[in-house]
Write an enzyme that holds these catalytic residues in place. Structure first.
Site, mmCIF file in Angstrom:
data_model
loop_
_atom_site.group_PDB
_atom_site.id
_atom_site.type_symbol
_atom_site.label_atom_id
_atom_site.label_comp_id
_atom_site.label_asym_id
_atom_site.label_seq_id
_atom_site.Cartn_x
_atom_site.Cartn_y
_atom_site.Cartn_z
ATOM 1 C CB SER A 124 -0.864 -0.004 1.263
ATOM 2 O OG SER A 124 -1.483 1.239 1.425
ATOM 3 C CE1 TYR A 148 -3.351 -2.676 5.602
ATOM 4 C CE2 TYR A 148 -3.258 -0.307 5.148
ATOM 5 C CZ TYR A 148 -3.370 -1.614 4.697
ATOM 6 O OH TYR A 148 -3.488 -1.871 3.348
ATOM 7 C CE LYS A 152 -1.156 -4.867 3.499
ATOM 8 N NZ LYS A 152 -1.339 -6.024 2.665
ATOM 9 C CG ASN A 197 -13.029 3.420 8.531
ATOM 10 O OD1 ASN A 197 -13.590 4.013 9.440
ATOM 11 N ND2 ASN A 197 -12.653 2.151 8.621
ATOM 12 C CG ASP A 294 -7.245 12.452 6.496
ATOM 13 O OD1 ASP A 294 -6.808 11.293 6.472
ATOM 14 O OD2 ASP A 294 -8.442 12.741 6.306
HETATM 15 P P1 NAD Z 1 -10.662 -7.022 1.684
HETATM 16 O O1 NAD Z 1 -10.802 -6.992 3.173
HETATM 17 O O2 NAD Z 1 -11.869 -6.821 0.864
HETATM 18 O O3 NAD Z 1 -9.980 -8.387 1.238
HETATM 19 C C1 NAD Z 1 -9.022 -9.058 2.035
HETATM 20 C C2 NAD Z 1 -9.450 -10.517 2.123
HETATM 21 O O4 NAD Z 1 -8.508 -11.218 2.936
HETATM 22 C C3 NAD Z 1 -10.821 -10.689 2.794
HETATM 23 O O5 NAD Z 1 -11.667 -11.438 1.950
HETATM 24 C C4 NAD Z 1 -10.530 -11.427 4.094
HETATM 25 O O6 NAD Z 1 -11.564 -12.318 4.439
HETATM 26 C C5 NAD Z 1 -9.220 -12.126 3.762
HETATM 27 N N1 NAD Z 1 -8.358 -12.413 4.906
HETATM 28 C C6 NAD Z 1 -7.970 -11.563 5.898
HETATM 29 N N2 NAD Z 1 -7.167 -12.194 6.764
HETATM 30 C C7 NAD Z 1 -7.027 -13.474 6.307
HETATM 31 C C8 NAD Z 1 -6.317 -14.610 6.753
HETATM 32 N N3 NAD Z 1 -5.610 -14.588 7.894
HETATM 33 N N4 NAD Z 1 -6.391 -15.748 6.049
HETATM 34 C C9 NAD Z 1 -7.128 -15.816 4.906
HETATM 35 N N5 NAD Z 1 -7.821 -14.770 4.430
HETATM 36 C C10 NAD Z 1 -7.776 -13.614 5.122
HETATM 37 O O7 NAD Z 1 -9.543 -5.950 1.317
HETATM 38 P P2 NAD Z 1 -9.078 -5.443 -0.109
HETATM 39 O O8 NAD Z 1 -9.441 -4.017 -0.223
HETATM 40 O O9 NAD Z 1 -9.497 -6.381 -1.155
HETATM 41 O O10 NAD Z 1 -7.511 -5.497 0.095
HETATM 42 C C11 NAD Z 1 -6.742 -6.587 -0.347
HETATM 43 C C12 NAD Z 1 -5.280 -6.334 -0.026
HETATM 44 O O11 NAD Z 1 -4.872 -5.129 -0.649
HETATM 45 C C13 NAD Z 1 -5.004 -6.181 1.458
HETATM 46 O O12 NAD Z 1 -3.790 -6.848 1.763
HETATM 47 C C14 NAD Z 1 -4.838 -4.689 1.642
HETATM 48 O O13 NAD Z 1 -3.964 -4.386 2.705
HETATM 49 C C15 NAD Z 1 -4.250 -4.279 0.300
HETATM 50 N N6 NAD Z 1 -4.544 -2.876 -0.021
HETATM 51 C C16 NAD Z 1 -5.855 -2.467 -0.099
HETATM 52 C C17 NAD Z 1 -6.129 -1.129 -0.365
HETATM 53 C C18 NAD Z 1 -7.560 -0.640 -0.428
HETATM 54 O O14 NAD Z 1 -7.778 0.553 -0.357
HETATM 55 N N7 NAD Z 1 -8.551 -1.497 -0.575
HETATM 56 C C19 NAD Z 1 -5.081 -0.215 -0.559
HETATM 57 C C20 NAD Z 1 -3.782 -0.673 -0.495
HETATM 58 C C21 NAD Z 1 -3.522 -2.020 -0.234
HETATM 59 C C1 UD1 Z 2 -7.057 5.556 3.542
HETATM 60 C C2 UD1 Z 2 -6.155 4.914 4.567
HETATM 61 C C3 UD1 Z 2 -4.946 4.317 3.875
HETATM 62 C C4 UD1 Z 2 -5.371 3.360 2.770
HETATM 63 C C5 UD1 Z 2 -6.292 4.092 1.814
HETATM 64 C C6 UD1 Z 2 -6.770 3.114 0.769
HETATM 65 C C7 UD1 Z 2 -6.538 6.240 6.591
HETATM 66 C C8 UD1 Z 2 -5.973 7.254 7.523
HETATM 67 N N1 UD1 Z 2 -5.760 5.922 5.523
HETATM 68 O O1 UD1 Z 2 -6.365 6.613 2.936
HETATM 69 O O2 UD1 Z 2 -4.146 3.615 4.794
HETATM 70 O O3 UD1 Z 2 -4.249 2.853 2.079
HETATM 71 O O4 UD1 Z 2 -7.400 4.619 2.537
HETATM 72 O O5 UD1 Z 2 -7.905 3.501 0.119
HETATM 73 O O6 UD1 Z 2 -7.616 5.713 6.788
HETATM 74 N N2 UD1 Z 2 -12.784 11.816 3.406
HETATM 75 C C9 UD1 Z 2 -13.832 12.623 3.777
HETATM 76 N N3 UD1 Z 2 -14.930 12.049 4.352
HETATM 77 C C10 UD1 Z 2 -15.037 10.705 4.562
HETATM 78 C C11 UD1 Z 2 -13.958 9.872 4.169
HETATM 79 C C12 UD1 Z 2 -12.847 10.471 3.606
HETATM 80 O O7 UD1 Z 2 -13.781 13.833 3.622
HETATM 81 O O8 UD1 Z 2 -16.056 10.247 5.109
HETATM 82 C C13 UD1 Z 2 -11.615 12.427 2.754
HETATM 83 C C14 UD1 Z 2 -10.311 12.219 3.506
HETATM 84 O O9 UD1 Z 2 -10.102 13.256 4.424
HETATM 85 C C15 UD1 Z 2 -9.300 12.207 2.356
HETATM 86 C C16 UD1 Z 2 -10.080 11.610 1.181
HETATM 87 O O10 UD1 Z 2 -11.461 11.770 1.510
HETATM 88 O O11 UD1 Z 2 -8.944 13.516 2.006
HETATM 89 C C17 UD1 Z 2 -9.800 10.130 0.965
HETATM 90 O O12 UD1 Z 2 -9.988 9.437 2.190
HETATM 91 P P1 UD1 Z 2 -9.940 7.827 2.255
HETATM 92 O O13 UD1 Z 2 -10.841 7.251 1.234
HETATM 93 O O14 UD1 Z 2 -10.178 7.447 3.682
HETATM 94 O O15 UD1 Z 2 -8.460 7.465 1.803
HETATM 95 P P2 UD1 Z 2 -7.046 7.926 2.425
HETATM 96 O O16 UD1 Z 2 -7.218 8.839 3.562
HETATM 97 O O17 UD1 Z 2 -6.192 8.375 1.296
#
Ligand code: NAD
Ligand code: UD1
Length: 336
Positions: A124, A148, A152, A197, A294
Site C-alpha cells: 500500500s 496497518y 505492510k 471509513n 490526514d
Molecule cells: P478485503 O478486506 O476486501 O480483502 C481481504 C481478504 O482477505 C478478505 O476477503 C478477508 O476475508 C481475507 N483475509 C484476511 N485475513 C485473512 C487470513 N488470515 N487468512 C485468509 N484470508 C484472510 O480488502 P481489499 O481491499 O481487497 O484489500 C486486499 C489487499 O490489498 C489487502 O492486503 C490490503 O492491505 C491491500 N490494499 C488495499 C487497499 C484498499 O484501499 N482497498 C489499498 C492498499 C492495499
Molecule cells: C485511507 C487509509 C490508507 C489506505 C487508503 C486506501 C486512513 C488514515 N488511511 O487513505 O491507509 O491505504 O485509505 O484507500 O484511513 N474523506 C472525507 N470524508 C469521509 C472519508 C474520507 O472527507 O467520510 C476524505 C479524507 O479526508 C481524504 C479523502 O477523503 O482527504 C480520501 O480518504 P480515504 O478514502 O479514507 O483514503 P485515504 O485517507 O487516502
C-alpha cells in the site's frame, strides 16, 4: 499457469481473479471469509461461467497451504489476504501483526517448503507515510504512521530478505494508492461492513439513503479547493496491474517495488461532483474538522509501472464513480 490468490473473495482479490481467469490462468481462491462471503464465489461463477476452486482457509495454516500448493501445482501466489482498516489496527495492533505479518510468514514457509518461486504482494502507498515530495516515486522513504502500514512494510522487508536469500525467487511488490470502483457487471465490488471509513463507500451510503450526509474532513487544506487530494485508481486497472506483474515475474527474478496509481490527484469535492453527475443523485455534505493523520495531497509517480510492467491506469474518475454506483444499485436490487 496455476495461480493461488490469498484474500481472493475480498474486494480487490475478486477483481484480480476475474482478470486472470479471463486471460486463461487457472486460479485457486483462498480466503478465511473474515471480511468477505460466499456470494462472491457465486458472482464469479455467474460472470465467468466457470466453477472456480475455492478453499476456505487461513493463511496462518501453513500445512493447509502446503497441501494446496502441491495439489493444484501452483506456479505463483498473488498474496492479498490481510486486514486493512487503519483505525482498527491502532486499536488492535497485535491482531494486525499476527494476522498480516505472522500470516505472511506462514505463507512463505509453505512457499519455501514446495520451492515455489513467484509472489505478487499487495502492499500500500500507506508505507510511504507523510509525503516528503510529490509525486511519490518508489524511492520515497518509508515511514508508516499506523500499525496497518507498519504490518505492510514489515511483510515487504521479510519478502525482500527472502528474495535475497533464495536464488531465482521473484517478487512484485505492488503499492496501491486509492483503489475504488467495481467490475462493470455490478456483481462484485466493495461493500464494507458498518460505517465506511473511506470516501467512495461513504458517498455511496449517502446516495442510497443509509447515511444522511457526507462529512468532508476539512476544507482548509493546501489544495486547489481546500479539500484533500488523493490518487484514486479503478480496481479493474489495479487487477490488470497484477496480470502485468505476473508476466514480469515469469520472466525476471529478484525484487520489484512498483506503485499502482493513476498518477492523477482528485479532491474530495471533485469526487463528490463526479459521483453526483454519474449517479444522478444529490449528495448532501457538511464540512467538518480535519480527520487526524490526514494529509493535503498524495499521488503516485507511475513511470516505473509504465516502464517495467508496460501497464498504465486507463479508466477515468467517471468510470470509477459509475461502476461504484452500478454495483450499489445491483446490490440493492438483489437484497430487496
Ligand atoms: P478485503 O478486506 O476486501 O480483502 C481481504 C481478504 O482477505 C478478505 O476477503 C478477508 O476475508 C481475507 N483475509 C484476511 N485475513 C485473512 C487470513 N488470515 N487468512 C485468509 N484470508 C484472510 O480488502 P481489499 O481491499 O481487497 O484489500 C486486499 C489487499 O490489498 C489487502 O492486503 C490490503 O492491505 C491491500 N490494499 C488495499 C487497499 C484498499 O484501499 N482497498 C489499498 C492498499 C492495499
Ligand atoms: C485511507 C487509509 C490508507 C489506505 C487508503 C486506501 C486512513 C488514515 N488511511 O487513505 O491507509 O491505504 O485509505 O484507500 O484511513 N474523506 C472525507 N470524508 C469521509 C472519508 C474520507 O472527507 O467520510 C476524505 C479524507 O479526508 C481524504 C479523502 O477523503 O482527504 C480520501 O480518504 P480515504 O478514502 O479514507 O483514503 P485515504 O485517507 O487516502
Amino acid at each position: 499457469m496455476n495461480i493461488l490468490i490469498t484474500g481472493a473473495t475480498g474486494y480487490i482479490g475478486s477483481h484480480i481473479a476475474l482478470v486472470l481467469i479471463h486471460k486463461g490462468y487457472n486460479v485457486v481462491l483462498y480466503d478465511n471469509l473474515s471480511n468477505s462471503n460466499h456470494n462472491v464465489n457465486t458472482a464469479l461463477k455467474i460472470i465467468t461461467g466457470k466453477i472456480i476452486p475455492f478453499i476456505h482457509g487461513d493463511i496462518r495454516d501453513t500445512e493447509k497451504l502446503v497441501e494446496i500448493l502441491v495439489d493444484y501445482k501452483i506456479d505463483a501466489v498473488v498474496h492479498l489476504a490481510g486486514k486493512k482498516a487503519v483505525n482498527e489496527s491502532i486499536q488492535k495492533p497485535i491482531y494486525y501483526y499476527e494476522n498480516n505479518v505472522a500470516g505472511s510468514i506462514s505463507l512463505l514457509k509453505a512457499i519455501e517448503k514446495v520451492n515455489l518461486k513467484k509472489v505478487v504482494f499487495s502492499s500500500s502507498a500507506t508505507v510511504y507515510g507523510n509525503p516528503q515530495y510529490l509525486p511519490i516515486d518508489e524511492k520515497h522513504s518509508t515511514n508508516p504512521t499506523n500499525p496497518y502500514g507498519q504490518s505492510k512494510l514489515q511483510i515487504e522487508n521479510i519478502l525482500f530478505d527472502y528474495t535475497k536469500s533464495e536464488q531465482n525467487f521473484g517478487v512484485a511488490c505492488l503499492r496501491y494508492f486509492n483503489p475504488v470502483g467495481a467490475h462493470q457487471s455490478g456483481l462484485i465490488g466493495e461493500n464494507p461492513k458498518g460505517i465506511p471509513n473511506n470516501l467512495m463507500p461513504y458517498i455511496c451510503q449517502v446516495a442510497t439513503g443509509k447515511l444522511p450526509y457526507l462529512k468532508i474532513f476539512g476544507n482548509d487544506y493546501n489544495t486547489h479547493d481546500g479539500t484533500g487530494v488523493r490518487d484514486y485508481i479503478h480496481v479493474m486497472d489495479i487487477a490488470e496491474g497484477h496480470l502485468a506483474a505476473l508476466n514480469l515475474i515469469e520472466n525476471t527474478k529478484g525484487w520489484h517495488t512498483i506503485n499502482l496509481g493513476s498518477g492523477q490527484g482528485y479532491s474530495v469535492l471533485e469526487v463528490l461532483i463526479t459521483f453526483e453527475q454519474t449517479s444522478n443523485k444529490f449528495i448532501p455534505y457538511k464540512i467538518e474538522n480535519r480527520r487526524p493523520g490526514d494529509i493535503d495531497i498524495c499521488f503516485a509517480k507511475t513511470e516505473k509501472a509504465e516502464k517495467i510492467l508496460k501497464w498504465k491506469a486507463k479508466r477515468t474518475l467517471n468510470d470509477m464513480c459509475w461502476s461504484t454506483w452500478n454495483f450499489h444499485l445491483q446490490s440493492f436490487v438483489n437484497n430487496n
